[in-house]
Design an enzyme around this catalytic site. Structure first.
Site, PDB file in Angstrom:
ATOM      1  N   ALA A 235       0.821  -1.212   0.000  1.00 14.83           N
ATOM      2  CA  ALA A 235       0.000   0.000   0.000  1.00 14.83           C
ATOM      3  C   ALA A 235       0.854   1.260   0.000  1.00 14.83           C
ATOM      4  O   ALA A 235       0.584   2.226   0.707  1.00 14.83           O
ATOM      5  CB  ALA A 235      -0.982   0.006   1.173  1.00 14.83           C
ATOM      6  N   ARG A 242      14.864   6.356  -9.692  1.00 15.85           N
ATOM      7  CA  ARG A 242      14.846   7.815  -9.839  1.00 15.85           C
ATOM      8  C   ARG A 242      13.894   8.479  -8.843  1.00 15.85           C
ATOM      9  O   ARG A 242      14.146   9.590  -8.393  1.00 15.85           O
ATOM     10  CB  ARG A 242      14.441   8.200 -11.267  1.00 15.85           C
ATOM     11  CG  ARG A 242      15.468   7.858 -12.331  1.00 15.85           C
ATOM     12  CD  ARG A 242      15.149   8.521 -13.655  1.00 15.85           C
ATOM     13  NE  ARG A 242      16.137   8.171 -14.676  1.00 15.85           N
ATOM     14  CZ  ARG A 242      16.000   7.141 -15.513  1.00 15.85           C
ATOM     15  NH1 ARG A 242      14.898   6.399 -15.463  1.00 15.85           N
ATOM     16  NH2 ARG A 242      16.936   6.881 -16.398  1.00 15.85           N
ATOM     17  N   HIS A 266       2.249 -11.381   1.153  1.00 12.13           N
ATOM     18  CA  HIS A 266       2.473  -9.934   1.122  1.00 12.13           C
ATOM     19  C   HIS A 266       3.887  -9.565   0.698  1.00 12.13           C
ATOM     20  O   HIS A 266       4.100  -8.483   0.147  1.00 12.13           O
ATOM     21  CB  HIS A 266       2.194  -9.329   2.506  1.00 12.13           C
ATOM     22  CG  HIS A 266       0.746  -9.160   2.818  1.00 12.13           C
ATOM     23  ND1 HIS A 266      -0.050 -10.208   3.209  1.00 12.13           N
ATOM     24  CD2 HIS A 266      -0.057  -8.063   2.787  1.00 12.13           C
ATOM     25  CE1 HIS A 266      -1.283  -9.754   3.413  1.00 12.13           C
ATOM     26  NE2 HIS A 266      -1.310  -8.469   3.163  1.00 12.13           N
ATOM     27  N   ASP A 289      -1.411  -8.206  10.577  1.00 14.38           N
ATOM     28  CA  ASP A 289      -2.461  -7.532   9.810  1.00 14.38           C
ATOM     29  C   ASP A 289      -3.625  -8.500   9.606  1.00 14.38           C
ATOM     30  O   ASP A 289      -4.305  -8.488   8.573  1.00 14.38           O
ATOM     31  CB  ASP A 289      -1.924  -7.020   8.467  1.00 14.38           C
ATOM     32  CG  ASP A 289      -2.861  -6.029   7.782  1.00 14.38           C
ATOM     33  OD1 ASP A 289      -3.743  -5.469   8.472  1.00 14.38           O
ATOM     34  OD2 ASP A 289      -2.727  -5.830   6.559  1.00 14.38           O
ATOM     35  N   GLY A 325      -5.846  -7.622   4.127  1.00 22.46           N
ATOM     36  CA  GLY A 325      -5.291  -8.142   5.373  1.00 22.46           C
ATOM     37  C   GLY A 325      -4.730  -9.530   5.145  1.00 22.46           C
ATOM     38  O   GLY A 325      -4.416  -9.927   4.020  1.00 22.46           O
TER      39      GLY A 325
END
Length: 402
Positions: A235, A242, A266, A289, A325
């Site tokens: 997220a 750059r 994740h 989470d 989650g």
């Protein structure tokens, strides 16, 4: 009824202390606290190992944990539920069911996280959860949303998102009655920096997450007092050569602790290795989470106002397919870290117990095996699977030893 032991002695395990691993270690528990730690002694009285100063006339429950590990209870500072129960919407009994589910997987200290909702609802929920904090069932409240970026909303309802107005942030803190421990913000939004300063003034962790910030904007937020990266890599903009974005700023600053969800979904193992290599073991906090399905199973669930489908242990929004989650429990995170990521056990214990306890301001009571602290302990077998859990001197799971 069998007489309750006045003390419990755990002996023979590899005991992980802040100073390192003690082979053939020994931990004595009395009245819910750790009375002593160290190497096991050979002297025995009446068939039980004795230690200097111990009262050998009292009833002692002694367990031989040879071949096992003994580590501090896990501390989860970012958790939305488990056992089929949501911390955002469940009743007191349901919340406690979720807490118990995670306790059975070694998490003896847990912060309840909310998800984006209407402000009045979140304030009401904060008041409700604060009672469970005051009872000692929870270690605090974490507000994840609604002050996050619509560009990186993840499993949060976009129509309920709002800029981090300090007055509204203060409303949630007041509703939590001193039990708020952390607020996740997209600090680049209007009011973000002022909200970080407000949280710092009230002793609440300002966490950067669900953010579309640039590198420079993230540095500004850290300088204002933000100290946590909410589930690093997830997220937020990816690391670029750059435009390095928030990831580089969060990893390089020694004032920041980075949350990692080590569930194999994740994060790629290489990303986890990068975080440990750049931040170091003292700046990583393993979190779950977790949502309702943790420790419960596949099916259809609600995460706030959004429907979530869990299949093969992976939670995704029914509409859009965004990861929603996790179904992770911290024992699995520990086992993956030890067997797949090949991290030193001492580093895993820092990330899963000591570091989050320090961030939450409870390291004087939990997070390590030291005399005077709460007797929160986890027993792991040689394959790092949980076989026993002790919380405040009471067995959550008593090990069945052959």
């Amino acid at each position: 009824m069998a007489a309750r032991a006045e003390s419990t002695v755990l002996t023979g395990a590899r005991v992980v202390l802040p100073t390192g691993v003690v082979e053939n270690g020994r931990v004595r528990v009395e009245t819910g606290r750790i009375a002593s730690v160290g190497a096991a002694v050979s002297t025995s009285v009446g068939g039980e190992a004795a230690e200097p100063g111990s009262d050998t006339g009292s009833h002692t429950d002694t367990l031989d944990l040879t071949g096992h590990w003994l580590v501090p209870g896990f501390v989860d500072m970012h958790n939305h539920g488990g056992g089929g129960a949501s911390f955002t919407s469940g009743s007191a009994d349901e919340v406690l069911k979720g807490v118990r589910t995670h306790q059975e997987h070694g998490t003896t200290t847990l912060v309840a996280s909310t998800v984006t909702g209407e402000m009045d609802f979140l304030a009401q929920r904060a008041g409700f959860l604060s009672e469970l904090v005051e009872q000692g069932d929870l270690a605090g409240i974490h507000f994840e949303g609604p002050f996050i970026s619509p560009c990186r909303k993840g499993a949060h309802s976009e129509v309920l998102l709002r800029d981090p107005d300090p007055a509204e942030v203060r409303k949630l803190l007041d509703a939590a009655r001193g039990t708020a421990r952390m607020v996740t913000l997209a600090t680049e939004l209007p009011g973000g920096i002022d909200s970080v300063r407000l949280l710092v003034e009230h002793g609440v962790i300002a966490a950067i997450g669900h953010t579309d910030a640039t590198y420079e904007q993230t540095v500004e937020a850290i300088d204002a007092g933000a100290t946590v990266a909410t589930h690093l890599f997830n997220a937020m903009p990816p690391l670029g050569h750059r435009a390095p974005g928030p990831i580089a700023a969060l990893l390089e600053d020694e004032r920041v602790t980075v949350e990692l969800i080590n569930d194999g979904t994740h994060l790629h193992p290489a990303a986890l290795e990068l975080a440990f290599h750049r931040a170091g073991a003292d700046r990583v906090a393993f979190i779950t989470d977790a949502m309702d399905a943790a420790g419960f199973g596949d099916g259809v669930y609600q995460l706030g106002p959004l429907e979530v489908e869990v299949k093969d242990g992976v939670a995704r929004l029914a509409v859009g397919g965004s990861i929603a989650g996790s179904t992770l429990t911290l024992d699995t995170a520990f086992q993956r870290a030890a067997t797949i990521d090949r991290l030193p056990v001492t580093d895993i214990v820092r990330a899963i117990s000591a570091n989050p306890a320090k961030l939450l301001g409870v390291y004087d009571r939990v997070g390590s095996l030291e005399p005077g602290k709460d007797a929160d302990l986890v027993i792991l077998d040689a394959d790092f699977a949980v076989t026993g859990v002790l919380r405040r001197g009471e067995w959550v799971i008593r090990p069945q030893l052959g």
